[in-house]
Scaffold this active site. Structure first.
Site, PDB file in Angstrom:
ATOM      1  N   CYS A 139       0.813  -1.216   0.000  1.00  0.00           N
ATOM      2  CA  CYS A 139       0.000   0.000   0.000  1.00  0.00           C
ATOM      3  C   CYS A 139       0.848   1.268   0.000  1.00  0.00           C
ATOM      4  O   CYS A 139       0.525   2.239  -0.672  1.00  0.00           O
ATOM      5  CB  CYS A 139      -0.906  -0.002   1.224  1.00  0.00           C
ATOM      6  N   HIS A 312      -1.715   1.089   7.262  1.00  0.00           N
ATOM      7  CA  HIS A 312      -2.135   1.176   5.865  1.00  0.00           C
ATOM      8  C   HIS A 312      -1.859   2.584   5.340  1.00  0.00           C
ATOM      9  O   HIS A 312      -2.057   3.556   6.066  1.00  0.00           O
ATOM     10  CB  HIS A 312      -3.633   0.849   5.776  1.00  0.00           C
ATOM     11  N   ASN A 332      -8.262   4.102  -2.236  1.00  0.00           N
ATOM     12  CA  ASN A 332      -7.599   2.923  -1.685  1.00  0.00           C
ATOM     13  C   ASN A 332      -6.946   2.132  -2.824  1.00  0.00           C
ATOM     14  O   ASN A 332      -7.123   2.480  -4.007  1.00  0.00           O
ATOM     15  CB  ASN A 332      -8.642   2.076  -0.927  1.00  0.00           C
TER      16      ASN A 332
END
Ligand code: NAG
Ligand code: NAG
Ligand code: NAG
Ligand code: NAG
Length: 365
Positions: A139, A312, A332
């Site tokens: 991520c 994240h 995302n």
């Protein structure tokens, strides 16, 4: 009813209305989900996966009853992972949130900013389509690449997908003084990725150095040069040199006119962050995303979400207000079928899940 009974009655109602189990999903329901998500299990895994699916169904129902439509949750593509597996495979191991105190790294404050009630960089063509990192902790590299995509576009260049894999394969930057380190598929920090790209002198397009770490492309990159075992943990057990930075990096293919010269961070004040976002472009941010596994839509506002445990990294692209609640709009990297077409919204102005604590951007020449 006397007063005491009223109180008791009301509190019982609160307890009982918090969760009323509906019927569990059947094997047939699970098979429909398997087909829809194109999963394949070894026969000995099936029972365990079905058990997880049933437990997650209970969890999703509980969440939906609790949030009463303000935030909705559903059995999405992560429905066959326990929350622990989700943490291990999709999120990064929780990283101690080190708040940058160096005033030399703060974006200069924007005086008299005229901040509208809503804003979205997608309306200005500065955001590429949603990507899917797969079940690896990349991520942070997605977040960094997407910040660069915005910054590059805002310099007057065409919107370009920027290579995530180059960052995953080649960036082993660490900052031992704060125990922060870029660890490939095991996580990292966007601000360190910007330092890497600055040192490297550029970055390739996605099409010239495509993403493979979290895909089914049979790709086994070796740890990045500088990979710090004491900060990152043991490296991947098997790797191929031909899939690695050493074999794939080609500076002659770097995107023209994309030179990172520095990076800065915003203050923690979410009003200031809005002003910076409008001025700088989409921003790399990090959060505690443990409760995000089954998010479907609405404004994410979990009751407990430790802002000190970041796991994240994502891209902040805008903000707005819905039913008097302010929110951030966040891109995302879990594919377009997750959440609100790959995006989520999180409560703004409350430091929710640490969303305001690691807000950074690369600075381009
Ligand atoms: C980055 O931060 C420093 C220190 O506050 C500041 O002098 C500089 O102008 C900032 N860079 C940008 C592009 O705002
Ligand atoms: C970027 O990649 C996506 C696929 O992930 C593709 O659809 C899109 O056309 C590419 N280019 C731009 C400029 O977004
Ligand atoms: C790796 O991390 C350890 C522990 O923080 C540190 O002492 C060491 O200097 C680091 N090595 C490199 C090459 O950065
Ligand atoms: C954040 O900044 C704004 C304006 O810059 C200010 O009015 C507000 O009081 C600040 N909020 C906090 C919590 O410090």
């Amino acid at each position: 009813m006397n007063f005491l009974w009223t109180i008791l009655f009301v509190s019982f109602q609160i307890v009982f209305s918090s969760y009323t189990p509906k019927t569990d999903p059947t094997i047939a329901d699970f098979k429909i989900w398997i087909k829809e998500h194109e999963k394949a299990y070894k026969s000995q895994e099936f029972d365990e996966k079905f058990k997880t699916f049933v437990n997650n169904h209970k969890l999703v129902e509980m969440l939906n009853q609790y949030y009463q439509g303000k935030t909705e949750f559903k059995l999405n593509k992560f429905a066959d992972m326990t929350p622990e597996e989700f943490s291990d495979k999709v999120l990064m191991k929780p990283m101690k949130n080190v708040i940058n105190k160096d005033p030399k790294k703060l974006f200069a404050p924007i005086a008299n900013a005229n901040i509208p009630t809503s804003f979205d960089w997608r309306d200005y063509g500065a955001v590429t389509p949603v990507k899917d990192q797969g079940t690896v902790g990349t991520c942070w590299a997605h977040s960094a690449a997407q910040n660069l995509e915005g910054a590059y576009k805002l310099k007057g260049n065409p919107l370009t997908n920027i290579s995530v894999e180059q960052i995953v394969d080649c960036d082993g930057t660490s900052k031992p003084s704060t125990a922060q380190s870029d660890c490939g598929v095991f996580g990292g920090w966007p601000f360190l990725a910007f330092q890497y790209i600055q040192r490297q002198g550029g970055i390739a397009k996605e099409s010239d150095y495509p993403y493979c770490a979290g895909t089914s492309k049979n790709c086994f990159p070796c740890p990045a040069p500088g990979y710090n075992k004491s900060l990152c943990g043991p490296a991947v057990p098997y790797c191929r040199l031909s899939d690695s930075c050493q074999a794939k990096l080609d500076p002659s293919k770097f995107i023209p006119n994309l030179k990172v010269i520095d990076w800065n961070q915003t203050s923690l004040n979410e009003t200031d962050i809005s002003a910076q976002l409008m001025t700088i472009g989409p921003l790399s941010v990090a959060l505690n995303a443990q409760k995000l596994q089954f998010y479907h839509k609405g404004i994410f506002d979990p009751i407990s979400c430790d802002p000190k445990e970041l796991n994240h990294a994502v891209l902040m692209v805008g903000w707005g207000v819905e039913n008097k609640k302010p929110y951030w709009t966040i891109k995302n990297s879990w594919g377009v079928h997750w959440g609100e077409k790959g995006y989520f919204r999180i409560l703004k102005d409350k430091g929710k899940c640490g969303i305001n604590t690691q807000v950074v951007s690369a600075i381009l020449a």
